[in-house]
Design a protein around this motif. Structure first.
Motif: not given
Lengths: 837, 58
Positions: B35, B39, B44, B49, B52-55
């Protein structure tokens, strides 16, 4: 457009165009190589354009010029999106571009054409270029892989893992494949060659190709892949198991059987891994029909499907019953083309096209791209089908008793077809290139902010990160394990066997022989001829005792070979005489009419009887092949059946056909020995029309050959074929009669005069009664003629007596007058029994 | 020895597979990277967002 985007676009364009040029040039070399199979004189005027050198450059060009550049272009687009951060620098990128293309590719190509190369499959570029490539890998690491390493193990998407793994493991495996065979002789080096042959495909090509698939599929379908976890399982299996496959290139060789079995198990296991990877990828494409309207995705999808087919094919052909039949044949070439075109190149094209149409300032012609796809699919299907059928035909013929040249004849139709379908592939490659250089210019896309990825927190994240990091570490450990298990341990075992089993008195190569070996290596002889008699019934029957491990213990690197177009040469030094070898080297078709071997007149100083240093040293090397084995017992020749009646036998037409295909190169189509090749032999090819011969003499010569002459044994032919060609040969010989106007004296006078000449000059060798049992007969090789079996014509006898016979003890007798020659000929014709016509 | 190596490899992976099947959080987190990848491609929208892992944006 930001400066970074502009720099990236330029580098993508540069590597992309270099890839397209590399693809077309490498394919042109491949086409030339293919044409030479059925037209051996094609482009044979210059040493640089001989088969072996073009062959080396073809494979290295595909690997580095085409796939290397295509992957690098893809990396510039993909890495920022995978890592959440840009590549290191544009400046480094241009250094890498020029190092890769000017030094590695152009330098490597040029040196190989100039005769500087290594005879190692997938490592043909010379060591200096290999060093440059290794340095380039360090630059690849700095430019692309360091950003990926900054992403946490639990966050990195699988495509990034494949790029990381491919980069790291290739950098480790590449020096092994290039250096180890230089320092470890024969079988020991072959263990490491096998590692690199497979690692080049499995740890370099495959990871980058699969990374493209994992990138392009979700990017186009706009859906996530089916399972990221199982994609990681497939990733780990690839890197942990693939290196264990390498020895399957040397099944039935003198490498330890345990290593061979292990490589088979690993090969089968690898097939399971590929099923997992491919299933995951194919399940990631919903609404397949709609998705494949995107042509780059169509390339990638095809690559994935062919990855499954070629991997399962590889697993099957590694097992012994199949390997025994198919190894060394064109089936293996079909397999490698399916892998490098169908899997690797289609993935590279899909990735490159996907990137190309998203890079500002570049062009894309989608209609032409579609045409390119179908041209390549048609060409590839044709080529693989053709080579598969050729391989089956070759394997079948090699198991049988027919001479080797029959397999070459049978392959010709497939080789011609391969040139045609190869041309279609080349057209597809050109169309692909045109599709990326024409069409609408891409507009600059809206630039997204680069998002860095923050590491996950929590116990699950910790477990995941630890698991992935530990497995990556395990991968490095397992690489060392594969190196140890498949390289070092067999080498140690082999060294012990070499020392204990080698007979006393085995000597190394002289300077001339070593130089000859270099020539053998640089001309690619090992890519048509193997130097290992395998432990299979077919090999033993045809070539003799299997190659023992100590026989190549002086070879750095080994030239065992992985393909047979010509016969195995491991025992060549025991088989052929020097005169035959020189004629064969000068023009192979002078001795073997249907041979496709390139001619090497450039190794001679103006004629076949003036071999230059290269020819002499190459021959010196060839005569060492089997020299060590000759110290041991050879398998006995099959017992000769009794000579059949040859006169009035049906089948003269068939016999003539066999004669023309097998004998006319030396004896001439008319059997009179008047060929360039036959005349250059010592002794020259016998004039079969100049004497009447007894059936027993003809039969013996065909079955056993003639000791001391280049006449080979033909007992490998089926009995009915030997009978047919013997019957035909018997029709050629004409002893003739003396015409009255030529007669010098009445019979009684001729007889007495001839007897005196014979007793004085001939009986010491030919015997008192002409039975070749004179006092000096056994010291002469070939043996003197037995006049009870051979009745020469007056013309032949006059020529032989006046000129002698080069390469034999029959000296010239220039002081005998024509009358004396006639008289002694009259006398010796009286010895024969029933052969006169 | 190769058989042993392959056996160990298989065992390691079986442990991973089993660990994933009994730990839902492990299973969820092991799928997050796909994911995150979408992102970063801008595909998507909010759903991707959120998965997905923290960004954070630069």
């Amino acid at each position: 457009m930001t400066a970074e985007t502009r720099d990236t676009s330029r580098l993508i364009r540069a590597h992309g165009i270099a890839a397209l040029v590399g693809l077309v040039v490498s394919a042109l070399m491949g086409l030339a190589v293919s044409i030479k199979f059925h037209a051996p004189g094609f482009l044979n005027g210059a040493a640089a354009l001989t088969w072996g050198r073009l062959r080396y450059d073809h494979t290295q060009g595909i690997l580095y010029a085409w796939l290397g550049n295509a992957f690098l272009a893809f990396l510039y687009y993909a890495v920022p999106k995978l890592a959440g951060r840009g590549v290191r620098s544009a400046r480094l990128g241009w250094i890498l571009f020029w190092a890769w293309n000017a030094v590695a590719v152009l330098g490597g190509w040029s040196l190989v054409l100039a005769g500087v190369s290594q005879p190692l499959e997938w490592a043909e570029f010379p060591l200096g270029i290999a060093a440059a490539i290794e340095i380039a890998w360090v630059l690849v690491f700095l430019q692309f892989l360091r950003p990926l390493l900054k992403v946490g193990a639990g966050e990195l998407y699988v495509a990034g893992w494949y790029l990381l793994g491919g980069g790291v493991f290739t950098a480790l495996a590449y020096p092994v494949g290039n250096l180890a065979p230089r320092f470890l002789p024969g079988a020991m080096g072959a263990s490491f060659s096998g590692l690199w042959i497979h690692d080049a495909v499995g740890l370099f090509i495959t990871p980058f190709a699969v990374a493209i698939a994992y990138f392009v599929i979700p990017a186009v379908t706009r859906k996530p892949i089916y399972s990221h976890f199982y994609s990681m399982v497939g990733f780990w299996l690839l890197f942990l198991v693939y290196p264990l496959n390498g020895i399957h290139h040397y099944i039935f060789s003198s490498l330890p059987m345990s290593s061979q079995f292990a490589s088979e198990i690993a090969s089968l296991y690898q097939g399971l891994d590929v099923i997992l990877v491919v299933a995951n990828l194919l399940l990631s494409i919903p609404a397949l029909g709609a998705a494949l309207r995107d042509v780059p995705l169509r390339f990638v999808w095809t690559s994935v499907v062919l990855y499954l087919i070629v991997s399962l094919q590889g697993s099957v052909q590694a097992v012994m019953p199949v390997n025994r039949f198919l190894h060394y044949s064109d089936w293996v070439i079909g397999h490698s083309h399916l892998a490098m075109i169908g899997f690797a190149s289609f993935a590279a094209m899909g990735g490159l096209a996907h990137v190309w149409e998203r890079t500002p300032g570049l062009r894309m012609n989608r209609r032409m791209l579609g045409w390119a796809y179908w041209l390549m699919v048609a060409g590839l299907v044709g080529m693989v089908a053709d080579l598969t059928m050729a391989g089956i035909a070759q394997g079948h013929l090699w198991r049988g008793p027919l001479p080797w040249i029959d397999s070459v004849r049978a392959s010709r139709v497939y080789w011609v077809a391969r040139t045609h379908v190869g041309s279609m592939l080349l057209l597809g490659f050109v169309a692909f290139g045109v599709s990326l250089l024409t069409g609408k210019v891409n507009e600059a896309a809206e630039e997204r902010a680069v998002e860095e990825v923050e590491p996950q927190t929590g116990r699950a994240a910790l477990w995941l990160n630890t698991a992935y990091a530990a497995t990556f570490g395990a991968g490095l450990v397992f690489f060392v394990v594969s190196f140890t298990v498949l390289g070092i341990l067999p080498a140690v075992r082999l060294h012990a066997e070499m020392v204990s089993a080698a007979p006393r008195g085995v000597v190394g190569l002289t300077a001339a022989e070593a130089h000859g070996r270099e020539i053998y290596a640089r001309e690619g002889c090992g890519y048509c001829h193997t130097e290992q008699v395998r432990n299979t019934r077919a090999d033993i029957r045809r070539f003799g005792r299997p190659t023992s491990v100590w026989e190549t213990s002086g070879e750095f690197p080994q030239i065992w070979g992985t393909r047979r177009i010509g016969p195995d040469l491991a025992r060549e030094g025991l088989r052929r005489r020097a005169d035959w070898q020189f004629v064969h080297l000068y023009n192979p078709r002078a001795t073997v009419p249907d041979s496709v071997m390139p001619a090497y007149p450039g190794m001679f100083d103006g004629g076949v009887d003036r071999p230059g240093r290269d020819a002499r040293d190459l021959l010196a090397y060839l005569t060492t092949l089997g020299r060590a084995a000759g110290m041991g017992a050879e398998p006995p020749e099959p017992a000769m059946p009794a000579a059949p009646e040859l006169r009035g036998v049906d089948g003269a037409a068939e016999g003539k056909n066999i004669f023309l295909h097998n004998c006319s190169g030396c004896h001439g189509a008319a059997g009179d020995g008047k060929t360039a090749g036959g005349a250059a032999l010592e002794p020259p090819a016998f004039d079969l029309t100049g004497a009447a011969m007894q059936d027993g003499l003809i039969w013996r010569a065909l079955w056993h050959g003639v000791d001391g002459a280049s006449m080979p044994a033909w007992h490998t032919l089926p009995a009915e074929q030997i009978r047919a060609v013997a019957a035909y040969t018997a029709t050629l010989g004409q002893a003739g009669e003396l015409r009255e106007e030529e007669r010098w004296a009445p019979d009684a006078v001729l007889g007495e005069a001839g007897r005196r000449v014979y007793v004085t000059h001939c009986s010491r060798c030919h015997g008192e009664n002409g039975a070749a049992d004179g006092k000096d007969a056994k010291k002469k090789m070939p043996y003197p003629a037995n006049f009870h079996e051979l009745r020469p014509s007056y013309a032949l006898a006059a020529r032989v007596i006046h000129e002698g016979v080069a390469g034999t003890a029959m000296q010239a007798w220039p002081l005998l007058t024509p009358a004396e020659i006639q008289a002694v000929t009259f006398y010796i014709r009286g010895f024969s029994t029933g052969a006169a016509r | 020895m190769i058989a042993a190596v392959i056996g160990v490899v298989t065992l390691l992976l079986v442990v991973l597979v089993v660990g994933r099947s009994v730990a839902p959080e492990f299973r969820r987190r092991s799928e997050l990277p796909k994911y995150g990848f979408l992102a970063r491609l801008g595909i998507g929208g909010e759903e991707a967002r959120s998965k997905k892992p923290g960004a954070k944006e630069k």
